[in-house]
Write a protein that holds these residues in place. Structure first.
Motif, PDB file in Angstrom:
ATOM      1  N   GLY A 261     -29.479   9.792 -13.532  1.00 44.55           N
ATOM      2  CA  GLY A 261     -29.180   9.826 -14.881  1.00 44.55           C
ATOM      3  C   GLY A 261     -28.543  11.062 -15.785  1.00 44.55           C
ATOM      4  O   GLY A 261     -27.976  10.711 -16.101  1.00 44.55           O
TER       5      GLY A 261
ATOM      6  N   ASN B 296     -29.982   4.258 -17.210  1.00 46.67           N
ATOM      7  CA  ASN B 296     -30.317   5.600 -18.344  1.00 46.67           C
ATOM      8  C   ASN B 296     -31.295   5.839 -18.438  1.00 46.67           C
ATOM      9  O   ASN B 296     -32.026   4.559 -18.399  1.00 46.67           O
ATOM     10  N   ILE B 297     -31.908   6.779 -18.037  1.00 51.08           N
ATOM     11  CA  ILE B 297     -33.421   7.427 -17.726  1.00 51.08           C
ATOM     12  C   ILE B 297     -34.073   6.958 -18.794  1.00 51.08           C
ATOM     13  O   ILE B 297     -35.050   6.352 -19.220  1.00 51.08           O
TER      14      ILE B 297
END
Length: 360
Positions: A189, A196-197
């Motif tokens: 991430g 996309n965390i």
């Protein structure tokens, strides 16, 4: 003319009935079930007492929150908090235990203390499927990978595959799952920006309406990627190493040598003779692991904000929601005990020597 039954025949019938009943009650399966029930009762009682020995109770926790947020006196906050909950912290422990048992006999888990009017069983059924899905899928994937990779490593042991995967599996096996979760966030991430965390957290996109639609199913699967990847990474090393050692032991058996002498193909020997017997200890371990699926991973679900049973348990512990905590612990205990019983029975069915030995 009516047929009459002699007293001797009646006595013989009752003797045979009691003999069969006694054999059933003292048999291997009956003893296994009885031990399981006693274990569930012991765990339930232990957790009931232990939970109430924790510092603070639901009323005190709520009173402290009111003091922090509204800056009122503790006495006033405590009085307001006590009126919110249907819970008497001064009730003797034995009375609480008797009431809990009386409800539990009717399969009533009680109502949540902090969510008045909400049955605990409904809360558990709301969160349980998400944990079973994520942890169960991770367990299935890691078990399948471990079986095939471990068997290949044992068959071609000493090669590059064996050396590299053994080192990697040993490292993964020794790292706690929450450390792996943090490393995944940090590497995938933050550093590589592969995931996309912020969008991957949670269990589903709240803007998508629930239903059997491609958008909703895709959102469920995409949000489960990080928890499943963590569960697979944390457990696959153990499956690989166990399957490798079991396969090596099986390769030394005489029936494998005889199979080679009969001119059978390598693939048939590997799958029908080696793999099937080497999997025996792993099948029982898998059955036990399935029981722990229900418990999920409290820390993992908290890290990924995945609202499963583990996340629900964390919230209940913080709020000291005794009834919710007891419900979750009871479900976990029952699932683990049932899984152990199934593993015991399954092992006895797969290897009759075990069942015969225990019956003796």
């Amino acid at each position: 003319m009516e047929a009459t039954t002699s007293p001797q025949a009646v006595r013989s019938g009752w003797a045979a009935f009691w003999k069969a009943t006694r054999r059933a009650l003292t048999g291997y399966t009956a003893r296994t079930i009885l031990q399981g029930l006693l274990t569930i009762w012991a765990v339930m009682t232990f957790t009931f007492v232990l939970i109430r020995q924790m510092p603070s109770n639901p009323v005190q926790i709520e009173a402290e929150r009111i003091v922090r947020e509204e800056l009122v006196s503790y006495e006033e906050a405590y009085s307001r908090a006590a009126s919110l909950f249907d819970f008497d912290p001064n009730q003797p422990l034995i009375e609480q235990y008797v009431e809990y048992l009386a409800k539990l006999i009717r399969l009533d888990f009680g109502q949540s203390i902090t969510s008045a009017g909400t049955p605990v069983l409904d809360q558990i059924l709301q969160y349980l499927p998400w944990t079973v899905f994520s942890v169960g899928l991770g367990l299935l994937i890691s078990f399948t990978i471990g079986i095939f990779v471990g068997m290949a490593m044992a068959y071609w042991r000493g090669g590059i595959l064996d050396n590299v995967v053994t080192a990697l599996a040993s490292i993964l096996f020794g790292i706690p799952n929450y450390i792996i979760a943090l490393l995944i966030i940090l590497i995938l991430g933050v550093q590589l920006k592969v995931i996309n965390i912020s969008e991957a957290l949670g269990r589903v996109d709240p803007t998508i309406e629930p239903g059997f639609t491609p958008e909703y199913i895709g959102s469920v699967l995409s949000h489960a990627v990080l928890p499943v990847l963590t569960y697979v990474s944390a457990t696959v090393g153990g499956w690989i190493l166990t399957m490798k050692s079991s396969t090596i032991a099986t390769l030394g058996e005489e029936y494998v040598t005889v199979a080679h002498a009969r001119g059978l193909s390598q693939w048939r020997v590997l799958t029908a003779y080696v793999g099937r017997n080497a999997m025996l200890p792993l099948v029982t371990r898998l059955a036990i692991s399935i029981g722990f699926v229900v418990g999920g991973s409290v820390i993992i679900e908290d890290i990924y904000r995945y609202r499963g049973l583990g996340k629900f348990l964390t919230t209940a512990i913080v709020a000291r929601d005794y009834t919710s905590m007891q419900g979750v612990f009871l479900v976990i205990a029952v699932s683990v005990v049932v899984a152990n019983m199934l593993a015991d029975v399954l092992y006895g069915a797969l290897d009759p020597r075990v069942r015969v030995g225990k019956e003796q």
